[in-house]
Design an enzyme around this catalytic site. Structure first.
Site, mmCIF file in Angstrom:
data_model
loop_
_atom_site.group_PDB
_atom_site.id
_atom_site.type_symbol
_atom_site.label_atom_id
_atom_site.label_comp_id
_atom_site.label_asym_id
_atom_site.label_seq_id
_atom_site.Cartn_x
_atom_site.Cartn_y
_atom_site.Cartn_z
ATOM 1 C CE LYS A 81 -4.418 1.188 0.385
ATOM 2 N NZ LYS A 81 -5.616 0.520 -0.126
ATOM 3 N N GLY A 180 -24.823 2.396 -3.185
ATOM 4 C CA GLY A 180 -23.973 2.958 -4.237
ATOM 5 C C GLY A 180 -23.609 1.869 -5.221
HETATM 6 P P1 NAD Z 1 -20.224 4.290 -3.310
HETATM 7 O O1 NAD Z 1 -19.698 5.606 -2.949
HETATM 8 O O2 NAD Z 1 -20.598 4.008 -4.731
HETATM 9 O O3 NAD Z 1 -21.540 3.972 -2.428
HETATM 10 C C1 NAD Z 1 -21.580 4.137 -1.054
HETATM 11 C C2 NAD Z 1 -23.011 4.544 -0.687
HETATM 12 O O4 NAD Z 1 -23.133 4.530 0.717
HETATM 13 C C3 NAD Z 1 -23.399 5.926 -1.174
HETATM 14 O O5 NAD Z 1 -24.646 5.875 -1.836
HETATM 15 C C4 NAD Z 1 -23.475 6.749 0.118
HETATM 16 O O6 NAD Z 1 -24.421 7.787 0.063
HETATM 17 C C5 NAD Z 1 -23.860 5.674 1.117
HETATM 18 N N1 NAD Z 1 -23.547 5.974 2.508
HETATM 19 C C6 NAD Z 1 -22.485 6.630 3.026
HETATM 20 N N2 NAD Z 1 -22.559 6.664 4.372
HETATM 21 C C7 NAD Z 1 -23.691 6.004 4.721
HETATM 22 C C8 NAD Z 1 -24.309 5.700 5.948
HETATM 23 N N3 NAD Z 1 -23.781 6.086 7.113
HETATM 24 N N4 NAD Z 1 -25.472 5.007 5.926
HETATM 25 C C9 NAD Z 1 -26.032 4.625 4.762
HETATM 26 N N5 NAD Z 1 -25.470 4.888 3.560
HETATM 27 C C10 NAD Z 1 -24.322 5.563 3.537
HETATM 28 O O7 NAD Z 1 -19.151 3.231 -2.774
HETATM 29 P P2 NAD Z 1 -18.994 1.716 -3.192
HETATM 30 O O8 NAD Z 1 -17.984 1.609 -4.271
HETATM 31 O O9 NAD Z 1 -20.333 1.105 -3.385
HETATM 32 O O10 NAD Z 1 -18.312 1.111 -1.884
HETATM 33 C C11 NAD Z 1 -19.080 0.805 -0.735
HETATM 34 C C12 NAD Z 1 -18.186 0.140 0.305
HETATM 35 O O11 NAD Z 1 -17.616 -1.044 -0.250
HETATM 36 C C13 NAD Z 1 -17.014 0.970 0.799
HETATM 37 O O12 NAD Z 1 -16.754 0.641 2.142
HETATM 38 C C14 NAD Z 1 -15.872 0.489 -0.059
HETATM 39 O O13 NAD Z 1 -14.625 0.697 0.584
HETATM 40 C C15 NAD Z 1 -16.202 -0.979 -0.129
HETATM 41 N N6 NAD Z 1 -15.597 -1.647 -1.274
HETATM 42 C C16 NAD Z 1 -15.895 -1.237 -2.532
HETATM 43 C C17 NAD Z 1 -15.330 -1.914 -3.612
HETATM 44 C C18 NAD Z 1 -15.640 -1.514 -5.029
HETATM 45 O O14 NAD Z 1 -15.264 -2.269 -5.934
HETATM 46 N N7 NAD Z 1 -16.320 -0.400 -5.284
HETATM 47 C C19 NAD Z 1 -14.449 -2.996 -3.388
HETATM 48 C C20 NAD Z 1 -14.196 -3.409 -2.074
HETATM 49 C C21 NAD Z 1 -14.779 -2.717 -1.024
#
Ligand code: NAD
Length: 343
Positions: A81, A180
């Protein structure tokens, strides 16, 4: 300030590189936790830290996490990282990124970077002009979200099977926190399979619109962790499983895509004591990294799908071992990962 070896998050990291470029003001840490399975791969975080020790600690902790995640995903990649210490204005001039790219390049491929918090797709493309050691570029598979969502769906289904004895999702009630990229994709898979959905998002209109489209209901963001459902799926923020929130859960399983769900780690034991099955986050949410690192061993789409399809089997293995040994699923996953990286 203690030496890096003496920091609590130091875990026999193979190398911790500190870079400084006076001309551009670049200060960056690249932590290589393990190259046992291949080049140390993990994102670059661009963040303003309170002090430099916090930045080093973050790099140590996150690089170990990447070792575990990549190993459990069956990838030919180790864990690393990078963090770039942003100034308070978070300015990110091109020259600073160039200096960082030279730093990555100087490691000769021992570290392969991908996108993380504070870095955009355009930033990654910019880095790739100076160093070849960049993964997940737009022409190498693009947005990891849909891949993560598919893996999380398969993991939720595996959790239902472990708890209810069937992977038929008809009528299984899943409460999703955050709709999301990952949570929204998960909701669509579940709706297709006849699951009952309760959705929440801090963007309440977003949750309401998706619930209306998919035939579910939406609730306020602060209510989603206490509603009665079969499975709670955290797909928003990390550290949401705390002593208090675990005590308030009204579900049989927690299986979702968010990173670092256990606030302190001890919550894994609390979930087990309450009889709530837990899907270790870095195992269930590996679909995205599986796709991002596809070029490391030239995996094609068929191989990417095969690796994502392996996620539920790995979770079942963890849960069976947890049932047999009394260790929590999180403890079992960490032990399996450590074994895979030769520790
Ligand atoms: P994103 O930003 O597309 O979606 C996140 C959503 O969560 C948003 O709609 C936001 O408004 C909502 N949100 C934020 N705080 C909140 C709360 N307290 N209560 C309810 N909703 C809330 O992000 P994403 O890409 O969907 O990622 C979501 C999670 O998954 C993150 O923790 C990210 O680190 C993890 N993650 C994502 C990926 C990926 O490929 N995108 C891979 C591994 C892990």
């Amino acid at each position: 300030m203690p030496a890096i070896w003496d920091l609590p998050d130091f875990d026999s990291h193979e190398a911790v590189h500190l870079f400084e470029d006076r001309a551009t003001g670049l200060k960056a840490v690249i932590a290589i936790h393990s190259t046992h399975l291949g080049p140390a791969a993990g994102g670059t975080r661009f963040w303003h830290y309170a002090d430099s020790q916090s930045a080093i600690t973050d790099a140590l902790r996150l690089s170990r996490g990447m070792s575990y995640k990549n190993a459990m995903a069956g990838l030919s990649a180790g864990g690393g990282k990078a963090v770039i210490l942003a100034n308070p204005s978070r300015a990110k001039p091109a020259e600073l990124l160039d200096a960082f790219a030279r730093a990555v390049d100087s490691l000769g491929g021992k570290y392969v970077t991908a996108q993380d918090v504070g870095m955009s797709e355009a930033d990654m493309v910019h880095l790739s002009k100076t160093t070849a050691h960049v993964a997940g570029l737009p022409d190498q598979g693009g947005d990891p979200g849909p891949y993560t969502a598919r893996g999380v769906y398969l993991g939720v289904q595996a959790a239902a099977k472990h708890v209810f004895g069937t992977d038929d999702m008809h009528g299984v009630h899943v409460a999703i926190q955050g709709v999301g990229s990952v949570g929204g994709g998960l909701a669509r898979y579940l709706a297709q399979q006849g699951a009952k959905l309760t959705l929440a998002d801090v963007d309440a209109a977003r949750a309401a619109a998706l619930a209306a489209e998919l035939g579910g209901v939406s609730v306020a963001a602060d209510a989603i962790m206490s509603i009665e459902a079969d499975i709670f799926s955290p797909c928003a923020l990390g550290a949401i499983l705390t002593e208090d929130s675990v005590a308030g859960l009204n579900v049989k399983a927690v299986a979702g895509g968010a990173n670092n769900q256990l606030a302190k780690g001890i919550e894994g034991r609390m979930l087990a004591d309450r009889g709530i099955l837990y899907a270790p986050d870095y195992v269930i949410n590996a679909g995205g990294i599986i796709n991002v690192l596809r070029h490391i061993d030239s995996a094609d789409d068929v191989e990417i799908n095969r690796r994502i399809d392996a996620i539920p089997g790995r979770l079942s293995e963890i849960w069976k071992e947890s049932d047999a040994s009394g260790s929590t699923p999180a403890e079992v996953a960490d032990k399996m990962a450590q074994k895979l990286i030769g520790r």
